[in-house]
Design a protein around this motif. Structure first.
Motif, PDB file in Angstrom:
ATOM      1  N   MET A 171     -10.296   6.498  -0.537  1.00  0.00           N
ATOM      2  CA  MET A 171      -9.018   7.540  -0.344  1.00  0.00           C
ATOM      3  C   MET A 171      -7.990   6.441   1.440  1.00  0.00           C
ATOM      4  N   ASP A 172      -8.185   6.398   2.085  1.00  0.00           N
ATOM      5  CA  ASP A 172      -8.090   5.452   2.812  1.00  0.00           C
ATOM      6  C   ASP A 172      -8.195   3.698   3.240  1.00  0.00           C
ATOM      7  N   ARG A 173      -8.445   3.323   1.527  1.00  0.00           N
ATOM      8  CA  ARG A 173      -9.533   1.902   2.301  1.00  0.00           C
ATOM      9  C   ARG A 173      -8.820   1.258   1.339  1.00  0.00           C
ATOM     10  N   TRP A 174      -8.321  -0.035   1.057  1.00  0.00           N
ATOM     11  CA  TRP A 174      -8.065  -0.951   0.018  1.00  0.00           C
ATOM     12  C   TRP A 174      -8.832  -2.528   0.654  1.00  0.00           C
ATOM     13  N   ASN A 192      -0.501   7.922   6.592  1.00  0.00           N
ATOM     14  CA  ASN A 192       0.964   7.293   5.836  1.00  0.00           C
ATOM     15  C   ASN A 192       0.596   6.187   4.774  1.00  0.00           C
ATOM     16  N   GLY A 193      -0.308   5.525   4.930  1.00  0.00           N
ATOM     17  CA  GLY A 193      -0.177   4.422   4.128  1.00  0.00           C
ATOM     18  C   GLY A 193      -0.378   2.746   5.258  1.00  0.00           C
ATOM     19  N   PHE A 194      -0.705   2.973   6.571  1.00  0.00           N
ATOM     20  CA  PHE A 194      -0.165   1.780   7.765  1.00  0.00           C
ATOM     21  C   PHE A 194      -0.946   1.802   8.034  1.00  0.00           C
ATOM     22  N   ILE A 201       1.119  -0.921   0.038  1.00  0.00           N
ATOM     23  CA  ILE A 201       0.364   0.176   0.301  1.00  0.00           C
ATOM     24  C   ILE A 201       0.897   1.232  -0.121  1.00  0.00           C
ATOM     25  N   ARG A 202       1.860   1.198   0.926  1.00  0.00           N
ATOM     26  CA  ARG A 202       2.764   2.487   0.622  1.00  0.00           C
ATOM     27  C   ARG A 202       3.535   2.811  -0.271  1.00  0.00           C
ATOM     28  N   ARG A 203       3.674   1.019  -0.926  1.00  0.00           N
ATOM     29  CA  ARG A 203       3.995   1.561  -2.936  1.00  0.00           C
ATOM     30  C   ARG A 203       3.534   1.950  -3.538  1.00  0.00           C
ATOM     31  N   LEU A 204       2.297   1.850  -3.447  1.00  0.00           N
ATOM     32  CA  LEU A 204       0.638   2.321  -4.011  1.00  0.00           C
ATOM     33  C   LEU A 204       0.825   3.985  -4.376  1.00  0.00           C
ATOM     34  N   ILE A 205       0.164   3.765  -3.140  1.00  0.00           N
ATOM     35  CA  ILE A 205       0.297   5.834  -2.620  1.00  0.00           C
ATOM     36  C   ILE A 205       1.113   6.432  -2.929  1.00  0.00           C
ATOM     37  N   ARG A 206       2.738   5.967  -2.273  1.00  0.00           N
ATOM     38  CA  ARG A 206       4.016   7.167  -2.948  1.00  0.00           C
ATOM     39  C   ARG A 206       3.982   7.743  -4.773  1.00  0.00           C
TER      40      ARG A 206
END
Length: 183
Positions: free
Chosen positions: A148-151, A167-169, A107-112
């Motif tokens: 926005m904050d859900r996967w 931050n994707g955590f 998720i952090r990689r994708l958000i970045r």
């Protein structure tokens, strides 16, 4: 440094994790308090990622299991306890079955790369440490951005929504883990 505390409902666990930048990426140190065979136990882990949040090494220590160490090269070749393990070649991440931390890396990689894209999807091969049997397997996992904050996470016929902080955590992973404090 960032810290997070999770409550795990699946295994009646609690987890404390510290995340910091190191010379080659990120280091995450955690301890999980969990019952094993009806007895109080703890597992300690250290995960190192590169700056792109790809897993590079994992070390796990538990009083109930032998220590485990994994290492991945930049081209995705894995070593487990010092043994060449080509069965995991091409896996991007390691996912610990007793912790939600591994869900944060993709998720952090994708958000970045795409901070606002809805419907963003990643299908990844991942080394999974199954718990409580402490067995390593390869698994295909999918992550789809549904808010926005859900996967939406899915693997092996299981799916759950993951809520993340800015931050994707992981803040919540289905009904399995919930963040109860972070700083």
């Amino acid at each position: 440094m960032a810290t997070i505390l999770w409550r795990g409902d699946r295994f009646s666990s609690s987890e404390y994790c510290e995340m910091a930048i190191n010379g080659s990426g990120h280091r995450l140190n955690g301890v999980v308090l969990i019952p094993i065979d009806g007895r109080p136990a703890h597992l300690r882990y250290r995960i190192e990622t590169d700056y792109g949040w790809r897993t590079r090494s994992v070390a796990i220590v538990s009083e109930h299991h032998p220590p485990l160490s994994m290492f991945a090269t930049e081209d995705g070749h894995w070593w487990v306890d010092g043994e060449d393990t080509p069965a995991f070649d091409g896996c991007v991440d390691a996912d610990l079955g007793f912790s939600p931390i591994g869900k944060s890396f993709p998720i952090r990689r994708l958000i970045r790369g795409h901070p606002d894209d809805m419907g963003l999807r990643a299908d990844l091969n991942v080394v999974v440490l199954r718990f409580p049997e402490m067995k390593l397997t390869m698994q295909q996992q999918s992550y789809v951005r549904i808010g926005m904050d859900r996967w939406r996470y899915s693997a092996d016929g299981f799916s759950a929504d993951i809520d993340v902080d800015t931050n994707g955590f992981v803040k919540r992973f289905g009904d399995l883990w919930t963040a109860v404090a972070n700083a």
